[in-house]
Design a protein around this motif. Sequence first.
Motif, PDB file in Angstrom:
ATOM      1  N   GLN A 201       0.860  -1.183   0.000  1.00 20.74           N
ATOM      2  CA  GLN A 201       0.000   0.000   0.000  1.00 20.74           C
ATOM      3  C   GLN A 201       0.899   1.236   0.000  1.00 20.74           C
TER       4      GLN A 201
ATOM      5  N   PRO B  53      -0.724   8.071  -2.651  1.00 18.05           N
ATOM      6  CA  PRO B  53      -0.882   8.413  -4.074  1.00 18.05           C
ATOM      7  C   PRO B  53       0.062   9.534  -4.500  1.00 18.05           C
TER       8      PRO B  53
ATOM      9  N   GLU C 284      -2.397  13.014  -8.686  1.00 14.71           N
ATOM     10  CA  GLU C 284      -3.725  12.384  -8.642  1.00 14.71           C
ATOM     11  C   GLU C 284      -4.741  13.347  -8.036  1.00 14.71           C
TER      12      GLU C 284
ATOM     13  N   HIS D 244      -1.874   5.889 -13.715  1.00 12.30           N
ATOM     14  CA  HIS D 244      -2.001   4.575 -13.118  1.00 12.30           C
ATOM     15  C   HIS D 244      -0.633   4.194 -12.549  1.00 12.30           C
ATOM     16  N   TYR D 245      -0.570   3.009 -11.870  1.00 11.56           N
ATOM     17  CA  TYR D 245       0.642   2.629 -11.165  1.00 11.56           C
ATOM     18  C   TYR D 245       1.123   1.265 -11.662  1.00 11.56           C
TER      19      TYR D 245
ATOM     20  N   VAL E  33      -2.486  -0.351 -12.411  1.00  9.95           N
ATOM     21  CA  VAL E  33      -3.192  -0.402 -11.126  1.00  9.95           C
ATOM     22  C   VAL E  33      -3.822   0.967 -10.888  1.00  9.95           C
ATOM     23  N   ARG E  34      -5.147   1.029 -10.766  1.00  4.05           N
ATOM     24  CA  ARG E  34      -5.842   2.295 -10.599  1.00  4.05           C
ATOM     25  C   ARG E  34      -6.019   2.663  -9.122  1.00  4.05           C
ATOM     26  N   THR E  35      -5.812   1.686  -8.223  1.00  8.97           N
ATOM     27  CA  THR E  35      -5.928   1.955  -6.784  1.00  8.97           C
ATOM     28  C   THR E  35      -4.547   2.171  -6.195  1.00  8.97           C
ATOM     29  N   ASN E  36      -4.478   2.284  -4.843  1.00  8.08           N
ATOM     30  CA  ASN E  36      -3.215   2.548  -4.162  1.00  8.08           C
ATOM     31  C   ASN E  36      -2.755   1.341  -3.356  1.00  8.08           C
ATOM     32  N   ARG E  37      -3.182   0.108  -3.762  1.00  9.47           N
ATOM     33  CA  ARG E  37      -2.742  -1.074  -3.048  1.00  9.47           C
ATOM     34  C   ARG E  37      -2.709  -2.251  -4.003  1.00  9.47           C
TER      35      ARG E  37
END
Length: 1197
Positions: free
Chosen positions: A1006, A1009, A1013, A1020-1021, A1040-1044
């Motif tokens: 995790q 950001p 953002e 994205h990541y 990866v569009r989320t932070n985990r």
Amino acid sequence: MAAKPPKKSSIPGVSIRQLVDEIPEGCSTPDFKQKPVTLALPEGKNAIFRAVVCGEPRPEVHWQSSKGDLSNSAKYQISSAPGREEHVLQINKLTGEDSDLYRCTALNAYGEATCSVRLTVIEVGFRKNRKRQKEPQEDLRKELMDFRKMLKKRAPPPTPEKKMESEQVWQLLVTADRKDYEKICMQYGIVDFRGMLRKLQEMKKEQEDRMAQYVSAIANLRHIKVTKEGVATFDLELDLKNLESKIYLYKDGEMIPYGVDNQTKHCLRRLGKRYHFQIQDLRPEDAGLYQVMVEDAVVFSTELESRTIPPRVVVPLAETRCEERGDAVFECTLSNPCPSATWHFQHRPLRLSDKYEVFVSPDGLTHRLVVKGASSSDMGLYSLNTGLHASSAWLVVEGSMDHFSQGLTDTEVQLGEAAIVSCTLASDLGPGTWFKDGVKLTAQDGVIFEQDGLTHRLILTHVEGTQAGKYTFVAGCQHSEASLTVQDPPTIAPDVTETLREPLVFKAGKPVTVKIPFQSRLPVQAAWRKDGNEVVGGDHKGIQLALADGYTWLCLPSVCRKDSGRYSVTLRSEGGCVQAEFTLQVIDKPQPPQGPLEVQDCHRAGVCLRWLPPRDNGGQVIQHYVVERRQAGRSTWLKVGEPPSDSTSFTDTSVEQGKKYAFRVRAVTSVGAGDALESEEVLVAPEALPGPPSAPAILSASSQSITLTWGAPQGPGSNHILGYLIEKHKKGSNTWMAVNEQPVSERRYTVVGLRQGCQYEFRVTAVTLSGPGDPGPPSDAVFARDPMRPPGPVRDLQVTDTSNTSITVSWMVPDARDADEAQGYIVELCGSDSHQWSPCHVGTVPGTTFTAKGLRPQEGYFVRVTAVNDGGRSQATSLDTLVHAMPATVCPRFLMDSGTKDTLMVRVGDSIRVPLSFEAAPMPEVTWLKDGLPLPKRSVTTVKAGLTQLLIPAASLSDCGRYTVMLRNLQGKEATHSFFINVAACPQAPGSIYLQENVPGTVTVQWEPSPDEAQGIPLHYTVLMRSSSHRSWHEVADHVRTNRFTLLGVLPGHEYHFRVLAKNELGVSKPSDTSQPWCIPRQRDRFTVKSPTYQDPDLSQKPRFLVGLRAHLLPQGCECRMTCAVQGSPQPHVTWFKNDQSLDRNPAVYSTDLLGVCSLVIPSVSLKDSGEYKAVAKNPLGQAVSTATLIVTEYDS
């Protein structure tokens, strides 16, 4: 102009300097193909240096040493073979004083190349000790240093230079280098430097305008310079527009004459475009401003400063006599101050002591030497040396009653004969002493001394050339001197002189070489002359002259008649001269007879020819002439006669009337036939032929036949006409075809058998008993067809294009159902304010479209078109409306292609360039908007014909938005186009990374950001991982569009490192890494590991050669590198031997050892380097030996 920096030569140690800015194609600066090699030789041997040079034009080669010149021809012999590139310097009978650094210089018009070589003379025995005894002691060195310091202190102040006029100073500045401006301004008191530059710029422009009348270009200006020989030189390159332009030399505003050789004080030499000026025999009054003028334009100015002029002896030393123990005074006056002037006694520097006093006048011009308490040992030759000039005189110490009753007299003697020099004293003064050129003579000098009472004799039993000079007899305080001259001219063998009495006969074009052998003990100079004029070698004719040991020769590569004449060669030495003469006769084919060749038509008697004898018979008697004839149109010459040599006319009776002939005549000698004198082609007059009839007239024409008529010919031969021949040809063809085989008597004829629709031309030829005459002129072209009907009117007439000055119309061909085809069209215009139709062209229009040009803008016109053929004109077809001369209106619209994008993504800081093509007529108004508002000032738009463009030099985030461009014409019609521009930067790195185990066997990554953002920038990541089992990073998740992110399959006992990157369309952010690795502990039982023991192997080894030495066969001067590879432990030491002698302390060679690869390098091998070489490798365990042989071959010259 300064020379260019040195260029690099392919031969190490060679320096090349380019003297001009540009070198023409095909030319080059000098260079060395082979440079001389360093020598170390014992005394008594001869040293030979060889140099091979190249360059175009062929360079001149000079040899020099650091101790002085090499003018002694008996000691130094400089030679070069004609046409060869090798140059040799030979130094005979080496002594210790010959050890020096010698320099070889190759020079041509474009540069010079130099290299140096050292000669070391090895002294042995008593000579070496004797030289050491002659070296000055420490106290003498100290005295000399004190003397030099005293002279420096007494150096007078510089004499004031002659004041130069202001105009001359400015002329000097015009052609001076910029780096010399400050020096000249300070010298002549110019303080306004900026004003000087402004005035100088104006003067340069005026001078360039004046020079432009006579000079195309001027380059490579070299200001005046005084050489070591005391000659002032300066040169420049001139590209004259007219080679006949006169060149003048001025000094201080007064014109001075100059010559073209070294016999005059002022000399000009010209080599191509380079002009080289010399001023010889320099004197103080020669200082001043020198200017070179072409006609009335000054092209170059340079100054000769008085301080650069070498001092000359104005008042020389005079012989001085004084009583014994008296003071003797020598005084000499120079033209310029010379602080470095030195006094000599008996050709050796004077050792200063209390016995000598030296004075210099305050102006530095008068030098005085006082010899105190003179005695007989002080008698001798004293001299003052300034470096370039010297003055010498004798000191005679007299007694009160000493005198000669008969002194020495000058004597001349032939070489090899005996000579006696004698004098008689008035009283007995004891034994006397003899001197030659100031040096005391002894019995070891090959002379005999005799004394008979008061008479003293010096006897030379066999006189040699070196014994010539001034002899002096000194007895008591009296002396007498006289000169002995040895006559030793060169000799030429009598058989050679007898052979040259007969003329030398050669054919033209052959090479001629005349070699004259001679004998001489002294250096000889040879001068060749032809018919009293000097013969110069190396001129445009390729004449070569050579002078070597024992012979001189003249070579003419290809002789011609002009080379015939009386030749002589004068061999001159210090012992006299001798001359040899011979006659050269060149024979050749005779020249053509003198013209013009007269050709006269004698009618039935034939053709009579007349000419004059050749101007040059080639040196042989003419035997006869050859007359040849050629008929016009043929290439073969036919011999028609051989008139004798005393006849210059001939009649050819075999010619035919009515034909043209050319004639030529040659002279023939025993060498062969010469070139021919040729005449123009002449016509042998025939009987008169009829003249040409008139051009045929067309009476009628149809598809079956054409009827012609013509007029009778006029002139001589046209009275008895037998008939006429008719010819035809199709229009456009060059071939005429006969219509009738037999002549027709009437002047009217109907031609049949024609092809329908073809166009024909006809001509007529009259025939008499003498034959047919020349054809008459052709008729007008006529078609073989039935009469035509006029064409119908054109159809569908319309306007296809208009402009401000033109109207283009098109139409369809007329309907041919009720009329014949049209052969052309006539287009007519009528102005709106006129009632008269005017054609727009000349002739007819062949096609169905036409553009009327040159119209008045915005003017209205009526247009009509008429079809025409041979049957007449059709009815005209007109446009119903008025047509205006103005461009057609084109509604604005954008021209888009498949590559046009609606959205542009740009990186921050990049430039934005958006071009858009459109079409519209007339040019519309173009408006750019951003988000419905005018563009910011930092945005630039341009509009050209059919193209508008948006330019933003450096994009920023504020440039994002919707851009619209609008086109609007005068009628209000519009066209718009919109697009989006997104400006973004590479994303910022994500924040800190946190790891946790939510499920056994997994790890959840995790992170905080990226700051971008929060600004709504889409990104994205990407997650990267590396473990203790895989050291490299590899991707485990992308987009990866989320932070985990959760990683599965985590193994206990392994360490895991994670890295997170933020990405968008423009790039990737900097990485964010975990601070500590993630690890799940693994429980294991303890166990014991017993490490094996190892013993280090023994790698000791005695030396052995992996690669041995190889034999070498090399020419002199090449580099030799002997290489071998050796192995051993410990590392062996390699020693080199030549013929079992160690080379460790030999400075001429060096060796290298790199990781067992050993080399011995000899930079330049010579014959003495030949022998057996050995490499010995040693270590504590033993040694190894490798041998090879080096053979050096002698250089083949």
